[in-house]
Design a protein around this motif. Structure first.
Motif, PDB file in Angstrom:
ATOM      1  N   ASP C 254     -68.824  27.423  11.960  1.00  0.00           N
ATOM      2  CA  ASP C 254     -68.994  28.681  12.668  1.00  0.00           C
ATOM      3  C   ASP C 254     -70.373  29.206  12.297  1.00  0.00           C
ATOM      4  N   LEU C 255     -71.232  29.354  13.282  1.00  0.00           N
ATOM      5  CA  LEU C 255     -72.611  29.726  12.964  1.00  0.00           C
ATOM      6  C   LEU C 255     -72.700  31.091  12.306  1.00  0.00           C
ATOM      7  N   ARG C 256     -71.709  31.947  12.551  1.00  0.00           N
ATOM      8  CA  ARG C 256     -71.766  33.261  11.915  1.00  0.00           C
ATOM      9  C   ARG C 256     -71.742  33.126  10.400  1.00  0.00           C
ATOM     10  N   ARG C 257     -71.011  32.113   9.919  1.00  0.00           N
ATOM     11  CA  ARG C 257     -70.953  31.903   8.469  1.00  0.00           C
ATOM     12  C   ARG C 257     -71.979  30.869   8.017  1.00  0.00           C
ATOM     13  N   ASP C 258     -72.206  29.831   8.836  1.00  0.00           N
ATOM     14  CA  ASP C 258     -72.982  28.691   8.380  1.00  0.00           C
ATOM     15  C   ASP C 258     -74.486  28.870   8.542  1.00  0.00           C
ATOM     16  N   ALA C 259     -74.897  29.668   9.511  1.00  0.00           N
ATOM     17  CA  ALA C 259     -76.322  29.954   9.652  1.00  0.00           C
ATOM     18  C   ALA C 259     -76.433  31.436   9.985  1.00  0.00           C
ATOM     19  N   PRO C 260     -76.194  32.302   9.005  1.00  0.00           N
ATOM     20  CA  PRO C 260     -75.995  33.727   9.299  1.00  0.00           C
ATOM     21  C   PRO C 260     -77.188  34.364  10.002  1.00  0.00           C
ATOM     22  N   TYR C 261     -76.885  35.225  10.939  1.00  0.00           N
ATOM     23  CA  TYR C 261     -77.918  35.978  11.641  1.00  0.00           C
ATOM     24  C   TYR C 261     -77.409  37.398  11.763  1.00  0.00           C
ATOM     25  N   SER C 262     -78.213  38.295  12.325  1.00  0.00           N
ATOM     26  CA  SER C 262     -77.847  39.709  12.456  1.00  0.00           C
ATOM     27  C   SER C 262     -77.247  40.231  11.157  1.00  0.00           C
ATOM     28  N   ALA C 263     -76.024  40.752  11.200  1.00  0.00           N
ATOM     29  CA  ALA C 263     -75.472  41.354   9.987  1.00  0.00           C
ATOM     30  C   ALA C 263     -74.538  40.427   9.251  1.00  0.00           C
ATOM     31  N   TYR C 264     -74.446  39.158   9.690  1.00  0.00           N
ATOM     32  CA  TYR C 264     -73.419  38.293   9.101  1.00  0.00           C
ATOM     33  C   TYR C 264     -73.777  37.806   7.706  1.00  0.00           C
ATOM     34  N   ASP C 265     -75.025  38.039   7.273  1.00  0.00           N
ATOM     35  CA  ASP C 265     -75.321  37.689   5.886  1.00  0.00           C
ATOM     36  C   ASP C 265     -74.774  38.749   4.941  1.00  0.00           C
ATOM     37  N   GLU C 266     -74.482  39.938   5.478  1.00  0.00           N
ATOM     38  CA  GLU C 266     -73.940  40.995   4.624  1.00  0.00           C
ATOM     39  C   GLU C 266     -72.444  41.156   4.820  1.00  0.00           C
ATOM     40  N   VAL C 267     -71.972  40.972   6.064  1.00  0.00           N
ATOM     41  CA  VAL C 267     -70.539  41.061   6.344  1.00  0.00           C
ATOM     42  C   VAL C 267     -70.036  39.639   6.542  1.00  0.00           C
ATOM     43  N   VAL C 290     -59.410  37.005  17.191  1.00  0.00           N
ATOM     44  CA  VAL C 290     -59.315  38.403  17.611  1.00  0.00           C
ATOM     45  C   VAL C 290     -58.985  39.268  16.411  1.00  0.00           C
ATOM     46  N   LYS C 291     -58.005  38.797  15.596  1.00  0.00           N
ATOM     47  CA  LYS C 291     -57.625  39.598  14.418  1.00  0.00           C
ATOM     48  C   LYS C 291     -58.806  39.733  13.459  1.00  0.00           C
ATOM     49  N   GLU C 292     -59.524  38.622  13.241  1.00  0.00           N
ATOM     50  CA  GLU C 292     -60.663  38.643  12.334  1.00  0.00           C
ATOM     51  C   GLU C 292     -61.761  39.571  12.880  1.00  0.00           C
ATOM     52  N   SER C 293     -61.945  39.540  14.207  1.00  0.00           N
ATOM     53  CA  SER C 293     -62.982  40.383  14.783  1.00  0.00           C
ATOM     54  C   SER C 293     -62.638  41.856  14.632  1.00  0.00           C
ATOM     55  N   ILE C 294     -61.342  42.176  14.736  1.00  0.00           N
ATOM     56  CA  ILE C 294     -60.947  43.572  14.523  1.00  0.00           C
ATOM     57  C   ILE C 294     -61.329  44.001  13.109  1.00  0.00           C
ATOM     58  N   ARG C 295     -61.068  43.109  12.135  1.00  0.00           N
ATOM     59  CA  ARG C 295     -61.417  43.435  10.754  1.00  0.00           C
ATOM     60  C   ARG C 295     -62.934  43.602  10.608  1.00  0.00           C
ATOM     61  N   LEU C 296     -63.680  42.679  11.235  1.00  0.00           N
ATOM     62  CA  LEU C 296     -65.140  42.753  11.126  1.00  0.00           C
ATOM     63  C   LEU C 296     -65.678  44.027  11.752  1.00  0.00           C
ATOM     64  N   CYS C 297     -65.113  44.401  12.903  1.00  0.00           N
ATOM     65  CA  CYS C 297     -65.592  45.613  13.574  1.00  0.00           C
ATOM     66  C   CYS C 297     -65.430  46.818  12.662  1.00  0.00           C
ATOM     67  N   ARG C 298     -64.277  46.887  11.985  1.00  0.00           N
ATOM     68  CA  ARG C 298     -64.044  48.019  11.088  1.00  0.00           C
ATOM     69  C   ARG C 298     -65.067  48.007   9.964  1.00  0.00           C
ATOM     70  N   ALA C 299     -65.299  46.810   9.393  1.00  0.00           N
ATOM     71  CA  ALA C 299     -66.258  46.712   8.291  1.00  0.00           C
ATOM     72  C   ALA C 299     -67.659  47.107   8.757  1.00  0.00           C
ATOM     73  N   LEU C 300     -68.030  46.660   9.948  1.00  0.00           N
ATOM     74  CA  LEU C 300     -69.364  46.961  10.466  1.00  0.00           C
ATOM     75  C   LEU C 300     -69.516  48.445  10.738  1.00  0.00           C
ATOM     76  N   LEU C 301     -68.441  49.053  11.256  1.00  0.00           N
ATOM     77  CA  LEU C 301     -68.504  50.485  11.547  1.00  0.00           C
ATOM     78  C   LEU C 301     -68.634  51.279  10.256  1.00  0.00           C
ATOM     79  N   ASP C 302     -67.842  50.866   9.238  1.00  0.00           N
ATOM     80  CA  ASP C 302     -67.848  51.630   7.993  1.00  0.00           C
ATOM     81  C   ASP C 302     -69.199  51.553   7.301  1.00  0.00           C
ATOM     82  N   GLY C 303     -69.831  50.386   7.392  1.00  0.00           N
ATOM     83  CA  GLY C 303     -71.085  50.239   6.665  1.00  0.00           C
ATOM     84  C   GLY C 303     -72.315  50.433   7.524  1.00  0.00           C
ATOM     85  N   MET C 304     -72.135  50.953   8.734  1.00  0.00           N
ATOM     86  CA  MET C 304     -73.257  51.050   9.666  1.00  0.00           C
ATOM     87  C   MET C 304     -74.409  51.857   9.064  1.00  0.00           C
ATOM     88  N   PRO C 305     -75.580  51.225   8.832  1.00  0.00           N
ATOM     89  CA  PRO C 305     -76.680  51.954   8.193  1.00  0.00           C
ATOM     90  C   PRO C 305     -77.366  52.915   9.157  1.00  0.00           C
TER      91      PRO C 305
END
Lengths: 322, 398, 395
Positions: C254-267, C290-305
């Motif tokens: 999964d490129l989100r984990r294997d070659a992180p871009y955008s915020a995926y190096d932090e989340v 879908v379930k994982e994305s819901i979790r990620l969305c919450r994490a991204l919202l909470d930590g939105m700089p």
């Protein structure tokens, strides 16, 4: 009164009654499906949407009637008419009340099984006559399915016949009135037989989850792919006729027919039939469909053996217990 | 009532039910026809079944219109998959020149009376694709459109509104208040795509298409032989190559200089070897194949006027799993020469190479099935070549 | 129940001419498409049938070839985001992201942290919407437009509308957002939007069990999908199949984990994989995502700089953005797999050549390998489970 005149009058009345009930069934199904899908359903034509089916019929009557150039014209044109006729013919032996019955044959159950089996021929005629590959595939599936499901249907229908000791449908109803409804006692025979009968009937009349002959997502519209206008309308109507009449037959054979608390009457038949129709549509709008080989496997591996066991058990029950 | 008696029945050539015709021609039945007319148009307008000619984005909004928020079933509209049972064709999405003959055929299969809604800017005018080689600039160049629903894509509410407008239009047509307008003379000047009819001898039947294919396909040779292999487990993840390792690998294959402006150029004879080596080293995932056309005198940085017209075919592979890396290389060939196919090493190269052959024109030697992928089989253009114009002039039927 | 498929079978050779498979010419040729209710757009397969069993399948694409790559050569760099929106029309957000990221890489632009987080948030919301549509249309294929399939489909659409509403709040459009620009984002998040997102996610999460009961937990669904259309991991890799289809074949990529871009190096992303490679595996991977994305969305919202949403590089005329000579490829993980863009720049305002790598095209290339031996009903299921979008297949 002359037997023929009486039969003709009642038969005509039954046909008119069933056909007009279709309008209600169509409306009820459409609204029910809409509610299940958190939609509203037809409400612009009139607030209840009840006129929608009439509008559909009027529209279909006005459409151009297309006969494909290379179709087998005779089969193509006859199929929808015979389809509707075969579906209606089953209703002849169903007693809607003590007196309202088209023809109370001594071999009523045999008749309805035989005529029910005929209804696959128009499907085949439509599929072959259309000269369309999707229709042909649909017809192939329909025939395999109908021939297979004929067996559990007969086995299930044998249970009330053996218990009542008669093939006359009104005798079966009378037996249930004097004893119990078949699904009440002996329930260990009645309930499985009823479920088996309903499953086989669903398959015979090509309803979901057994609607593979006209699987829209695979075969575009299956056997009706080439039909336009009112010929398609007849097929559409036949589907609903099958559902209503199959429910009426099941109500007569297993649910006590026109008998009920507070005395027998046609209203009992109407209520029971509509309860079954609603159940069928409930299934339809919540289940996916089988694949054709899975359908066959279900029939020959599970339904037929259990039908045989059921018939043997009924015979033992009739001989030793009753 | 007087108005109703004076109404003119539209004299279009559309289909009319025989019974209706008899009533029209019988004297004294005019009032009857007026009432019947209202009844029939009530039936027509309230039960318009859609044939979804959904090709692209608008198709999703068409689905959303049938879903619970807008619920087009409220006005008695259901979606039929077969054109024989539909009344309204909703053309939702871009229609390409490859698709247009099919759309017309489906339209002709629909029974009269029938209507057409052009949903979205692509169906209306071709949107920003309208001047390109493969897109039909609006479906009204070959279909009679009744209602245009603008938007990109139109909201479900907009489509619902379009359906209501269509209802109005049908009612008015039935009452003789509108007549079919004269066709726009400008439209007549447009050459329409020719659709071969059933009895047309020029129409290529299935057999002839099969024959053509059989004659153009190269026979299966070594290149596609290793494709029939037994199923295996996914390969284990190896550590990806470092940049230095990759350089070493290239040196082994005779590449000494790494160009700054793109992937290293491998001698054409050795690029299959490189692909095999990389695959063995963990680059299991075929990412992409990109061919580009360079006219004479153009090329990478430092190319001079003596540069011949050539193709550059670039390849990208990827390692799987944590720390995924991409390896790229390119092959440079003069336009007349083919490139060795990669489809013996990566099965997925098949379609990629077909696409590049189709759009750019580069040929692949040893490819098992080198047909066009995107354009029609009898197309004569390679649109992504530099000299091919991005404008309308080249559209095949304009 | 009998299953017609055997999971470990030799890979069929799609290049065998039909004459060698069918010397007596007894097979029926069924043209499946280009306009068919279950082809997910305009896609055609020629199926050679022995009864109901497929002997050979020949896919044809290109019925929606809109010449996007030619159009991009004509347009300047900043004009291209609305064009690529239309490619994968079920996930426009990720299309834009894949395009602007390659331009940013070539211009060596630093994207502000808030913009990167917003991009990831948009991508995750889009993934939920896209997977919901994928599973909905898949059940439509299995259950038909006039049956239980359409019920599941409409439930999915009902949930999907919630996400489209959120995007409409930010960008003003339900589709085709055009919110990514080179160097950042165009629209900032409106005040109070985070609460709306959380409410929508709450609702979607609460409805997941109902929706799972209609699809992946349904006995009929499992019967129709288990063991059907098995795609081995090795073949999937060779064909270049990525995304949920690859992960369902047991390959953990999964490129989100294997070659992180955008915020995926932090989340960090938890990657869902399944073994089996059949239609069922592909479905459950999507539901898990879908379930994982819901979790990620919450994490991204909470930590939105906080901070700027654009690099703010002073450009007088954005249209005149010029990219220096070079070639670059950047790929990101969209709902359908690795969507990449290969750009050849020649120093002017327009790209010399722009190639989009569509994940769906690679997924469709698997059909000639996995269809033979299956029935027509399975063909519909397999095509639906691969979740192709013709817009990006044909471009």
């Amino acid at each position: 009164m002359n037997e023929f005149v009486r039969g003709g009058l009642y038969g005509g009345g039954i046909i008119v009654g069933i056909m007009s009930s279709l309008l209600f069934v169509l409306w009820a199904e459409r609204k029910m499906a809409a509610r299940m899908q958190s939609r509203i359903g037809p409400n612009i034509i009139d607030p209840t949407g009840f006129l929608q089916a009439m509008s559909d019929v009027l529209k279909l009557l006005q459409k151009e009637d297309i006969i494909p150039e290379k179709a087998d014209r005779a089969l193509f044109n006859l199929a929808p008419v015979f389809g509707a006729a075969a579906a209606l013919a089953v209703a002849a032996v169903v007693p809607f009340s003590a007196s309202i019955v088209g023809a109370d044959l001594d071999v009523g159950v045999l008749y309805l099984l035989a005529v029910g089996a005929v209804s696959v021929l128009p499907v085949f005629a439509a599929g072959w006559g259309s000269n369309n590959k999707f229709a042909l595939l649909g017809a192939m599936r329909a025939i395999a399915q109908s021939v297979s499901y004929e067996v559990p249907l007969v086995l299930a229908a044998l249970v009330p016949v053996m218990l009542a000791g008669s093939m006359k449908v009104s005798d079966i109803v009378a037996w249930q009135a004097s004893h119990h409804w078949l699904v009440v006692w002996p329930f260990f025979l009645g309930v499985p037989a009823f479920v088996l009968f309903m499953l086989a009937m669903l398959a015979e009349s090509n309803r979901i989850p057994f609607d593979i002959p006209e699987a829209e997502s695979e075969l575009v519209a299956g056997i009706t792919t080439e039909y336009s206008g009112m010929k398609f309308g007849l097929f559409y109507m036949t589907e609903y006729l099958h559902t209503v009449i199959a429910s009426a037959v099941a109500a007569s054979l297993f649910l006590g027919g026109f008998d009920g608390p507070g005395g027998p009457g046609i209203w009992w038949m109407v209520i029971k039939t509509f309860v079954l129709v609603v159940a069928i549509y409930w299934l339809r709008w919540s289940l996916l469909r089988f694949r054709s080989d899975q359908l066959m496997a279900l029939c020959w591996r599970w339904l037929v053996p259990s039908g045989v066991v059921l018939v043997v058990a009924t015979a033992l029950w009739v001989v030793f217990a009753a | 009532m007087a108005v109703k008696e004076q109404r003119t029945i539209d004299t279009g050539t559309g289909f009319r039910h025989p019974l209706y015709q008899v009533m029209l021609e019988t004297p004294g039945l005019t009032v009857g026809t007026a009432v019947l007319d209202d009844l029939l148009s009530w039936g027509l307008t309230n039960s318009m079944w859609i044939f979804p000619m959904a090709t692209s984005c608008c198709g999703i909004e068409l689905m959303a219109t049938a879903a619970s928020r807008v619920d087009i079933d409220r006005m008695g509209v259901i979606v039929r998959a077969t054109p024989r049972q539909a009344d309204v064709m909703v053309v939702a999405g871009t229609i390409t020149t490859k698709m247009a003959p099919r759309v017309l055929k489906l339209w002709e299969q629909m029974p009269e009376p029938k209507w057409c809604i052009a949903m979205g800017s692509c169906a209306i005018s071709g949107d920003f694709y309208r001047n390109l080689y493969s897109v039909v600039p609006g479906i009204d160049t070959f279909l009679p459109v009744d209602v245009y629903v603008p938007g990109c894509p139109p909201n479900p509410e907009a489509l619902m509104h379009g359906m209501l407008r269509l209802q109005e239009k049908v009612k008015r047509q039935k009452q003789g208040e509108t007549v079919t307008p004269e066709p726009n003379p400008d439209l007549l000047k447009i050459t329409r795509p020719s659709v071969p009819r059933l009895n047309d001898p020029t129409r290529s039947t299935i057999q002839t298409i099969e024959q053509e294919r059989a004659s153009t396909n190269p026979t299966a040779d070594e290149a596609c032989a290793p494709l029939v292999v037994a199923a295996t487990e996914p390969p284990p993840n190896l550590a990806p190559l470092t940049a230095a390792d990759f350089e070493g690998l290239l040196k082994e294959l005779g590449v000494t200089t790494l160009p700054p402006d793109g992937p290293p150029i491998i001698p054409a004879a050795q690029h299959l070897e490189l692909a095999r080596r990389l695959k063995g080293l963990g680059y299991h995932l075929l990412v992409t194949i990109v061919a580009s056309h360079w006219p004479a005198g153009k090329g990478r940085k430092g190319a001079d006027a003596a540069e011949v017209e050539h193709y550059e075919v670039a390849y990208a592979l990827r390692t799987v799993g944590q720390g995924s890396r991409v390896a790229t290389w390119a092959v440079k060939v003069p336009v007349a020469e083919p490139v060795l196919t990669l489809s013996g090493v990566f099965a997925g190269a098949d379609w990629q190479e077909r696409e590049q052959y189709d759009l750019v024109g580069v040929k692949f030697a040893g490819h098992p099935d080198l047909r066009r992928l995107m354009l029609t089989e009898n197309a004569s253009i390679h649109p992504l070549r530099r000299e091919f114009p991005a404008d309308a002039a080249a559209a095949p039927w304009r | 129940m009998t299953q017609l498929t055997v999971s470990a079978r030799p890979r069929p050779n799609p290049y065998l001419p039909i004459d060698s498979l069918d010397p007596e010419a007894e097979l029926m040729l069924l043209h499946f498409g280009p306009q068919h209710p279950s082809t997910h757009g305009v896609f055609r397969m020629d199926l050679y049938l022995d009864g109901e069993i497929i002997v050979k399948a020949v896919p044809y694409v290109g019925y929606l070839h809109r010449a996007v790559e030619k159009l991009c050569e004509k347009l300047t760099y900043v004009q291209q985001t609305p064009i690529v929106d239309k490619n994968d029309y079920v996930a426009p957000m990720t299309n834009e992201q894949a395009l602007v990221m390659v331009f940013e890489a070539m211009l060596k632009l630093e994207v502000p942290r808030r913009a990167r987080w917003m991009r990831s948030l948009f991508a995750e919301l889009q993934r939920i919407a896209s997977h919901l549509l994928a599973i909905g249309t898949f059940s439509l294929d299995l259950g038909g437009a006039l049956g239980g399939g359409s019920t599941a489909f409409i439930y999915c659409f009902r949930e999907r509308e919630l996400i489209l509403d959120l995007f409409e709040d930010v960008t003003g459009s339900r589709f085709h957002y055009n919110t990514h620009t080179i160097g950042g984002n165009r629209h900032d998040l409106p005040v109070g939007w985070g609460a709306k997102v959380k409410a929508a996610l709450e609702l979607i999460e609460s409805r997941m069990p109902e929706f799972a009961a209609l699809t992946i937990e349904n006995h009929l669904f499992q019967q129709r999908t288990k063991g059907v259309g098995v795609l081995e991991g090795a073949l999937a890799l060779e064909l270049g199949i990525t995304g949920a289809n690859l992960r369902a074949s047991g390959v953990d990529h999964d490129l989100r984990r294997d070659a992180p871009y955008s915020a995926y190096d932090e989340v960090k992303v938890k990657v869902a994989t399944a073994s089996g490679g059949d239609c069922y595996a592909r479905s459950i991977v999507r539901v898990e995502e879908v379930k994982e994305s819901i979790r990620l969305c919450r994490a991204l919202l909470d930590g939105m700089p906080e901070g700027p949403i654009n690099s703010g590089k002073p450009v007088k005329l954005p249209v005149q953005t010029k990219i220096p000579v070079g070639q670059t490829y950047v790929g990101i993980e969209t709902p359908r797999g690795e969507l990449g863009t290969w750009v050849i720049a020649d120093g002017t305002q327009n790209p010399y050549r722009l190639k989009i790598r569509p994940p769906s095209l690679h997924a469709l290339a698997a059909l000639p390998y996995i269809l033979p031996g299956q029935t027509v009903s399975d063909a519909v299921a397999i095509l639906g489970s691969l979740d192709p979008i013709m817009g990006e297949v044909d471009r």
